[in-house]
Design a protein around this motif. Structure first.
Motif, PDB file in Angstrom:
ATOM      1  N   GLN A   1      47.919   9.479  -1.579  1.00 54.86           N
ATOM      2  CA  GLN A   1      47.821   8.364  -2.505  1.00 54.86           C
ATOM      3  C   GLN A   1      46.435   8.244  -3.146  1.00 54.86           C
ATOM      4  O   GLN A   1      46.286   7.611  -4.192  1.00 54.86           O
ATOM      5  N   THR A   2      45.426   8.850  -2.537  1.00 53.08           N
ATOM      6  CA  THR A   2      44.089   8.868  -3.140  1.00 53.08           C
ATOM      7  C   THR A   2      44.116   9.473  -4.537  1.00 53.08           C
ATOM      8  O   THR A   2      43.303   9.115  -5.401  1.00 53.08           O
TER       9      THR A   2
ATOM     10  N   SER B   1      55.664  10.500  -7.469  1.00 56.54           N
ATOM     11  CA  SER B   1      55.031   9.396  -6.755  1.00 56.54           C
ATOM     12  C   SER B   1      53.572   9.213  -7.165  1.00 56.54           C
ATOM     13  O   SER B   1      53.093   8.080  -7.309  1.00 56.54           O
ATOM     14  N   LEU B   2      52.868  10.327  -7.359  1.00 60.36           N
ATOM     15  CA  LEU B   2      51.450  10.256  -7.714  1.00 60.36           C
ATOM     16  C   LEU B   2      51.234  10.034  -9.203  1.00 60.36           C
ATOM     17  O   LEU B   2      50.111   9.752  -9.638  1.00 60.36           O
TER      18      LEU B   2
ATOM     19  N   LYS C   1      52.856  10.193   0.579  1.00 55.21           N
ATOM     20  CA  LYS C   1      52.209   9.028   1.198  1.00 55.21           C
ATOM     21  C   LYS C   1      50.816   9.365   1.717  1.00 55.21           C
ATOM     22  O   LYS C   1      49.968   8.473   1.852  1.00 55.21           O
TER      23      LYS C   1
ATOM     24  N   GLN D   1      46.641   9.298  -6.729  1.00 57.29           N
ATOM     25  CA  GLN D   1      47.621   8.675  -7.623  1.00 57.29           C
ATOM     26  C   GLN D   1      46.984   8.348  -8.970  1.00 57.29           C
ATOM     27  O   GLN D   1      45.846   7.872  -9.037  1.00 57.29           O
TER      28      GLN D   1
END
Length: 224
Positions: A22-23, A49-50, A19, A25
């Motif tokens: 996220q930059t 997630s990324l 979290k 991703q």
């Protein structure tokens, strides 16, 4: 002890860490590198997630004689060796003792390389955005060896991402890489295991399973 809450396990810690990243991703040149074995269960959900690939950065801690839990240094591929002179001097560790332990850990490093990678070549890191992940950092020796090994290949950006790190080591790492991302910095840290409710040893088969799952995931690149 600090008032930070413990992580339930490494996977949940990795999900929480993602979290804060996220930059990165869908970064088309991104790569998550995990330090086995404990860093792999943290790195897998983060990479998932990324939406970036997962691979390994193989390093070995050099445990002090008769105190193997205490890192006097670390080694990595490419003949990288990082020593902690304060520990070496404090315990009066001899050059012969260091050489013996380096030889033992080099054999284990080679075993793990064969076990986890087989004949698969190590990815090209040049001009890539690297997120280097472990389950925690106490003395920093292992992470410094990993950083040296990666920087020798000229990445574009190097980010260290860990759930828990000692404050002094956090500030040291900030001088070595582009960014350090962490969730907690307890002082005193004592031991990484104290900050997890479940800190079971990660076995080779678990590492292999995570790598196989990561390799099967489709990637949907957008932009950094």
């Amino acid at each position: 002890m600090s008032n930070y809450q413990r992580f339930p396990n490494r996977v949940i810690a990795g999900q929480q860490l993602a979290k804060k990243l996220q930059t990165y991703q869908n970064c088309p040149n991104g790569l998550v590198l995990a330090l086995p074995r404990g860093g792999v269960p943290v790195a897998f959900p983060l990479a998932q997630s990324l939406d970036v690939p997962l691979d390994l950065c193989l390093v070995r801690k050099l445990g002090a004689p008769e105190r193997p839990e205490l890192a006097m240094g670390a080694i990595a591929g490419g003949n990288i060796q990082v020593m902690n002179p304060d520990i070496v001097n404090w315990l009066g560790i001899t050059a012969a003792q260091i050489a013996s332990i380096v030889e033992q850990e080099q054999q284990e490093l080679e075993r793990r390389t064969h076990c986890y990678r087989g004949q698969k070549p190590f990815p090209n890191l040049s001009d890539r955005t690297i997120i280097l992940v472990d389950d925690g950092i106490a003395t920093g020796a292992t992470m410094q060896a990993a950083i040296a090994a990666i920087q020798s290949q000229n990445p574009r950006t190097l980010i260290v991402a860990v759930p828990v790190v000692a404050p002094a080591i956090y500030h040291l790492l900030q001088t070595l890489v582009d960014e350090v991302v962490c969730l907690i910095q307890p002082d005193p840290l004592h031991s990484i295991s104290l900050w997890y409710e479940n800190f079971q040893q990660v076995e080779d088969k678990e590492v292999q399973s995570y790598l196989a799952q990561a390799a099967s995931l489709p990637l949907h690149f957008a932009c950094c």
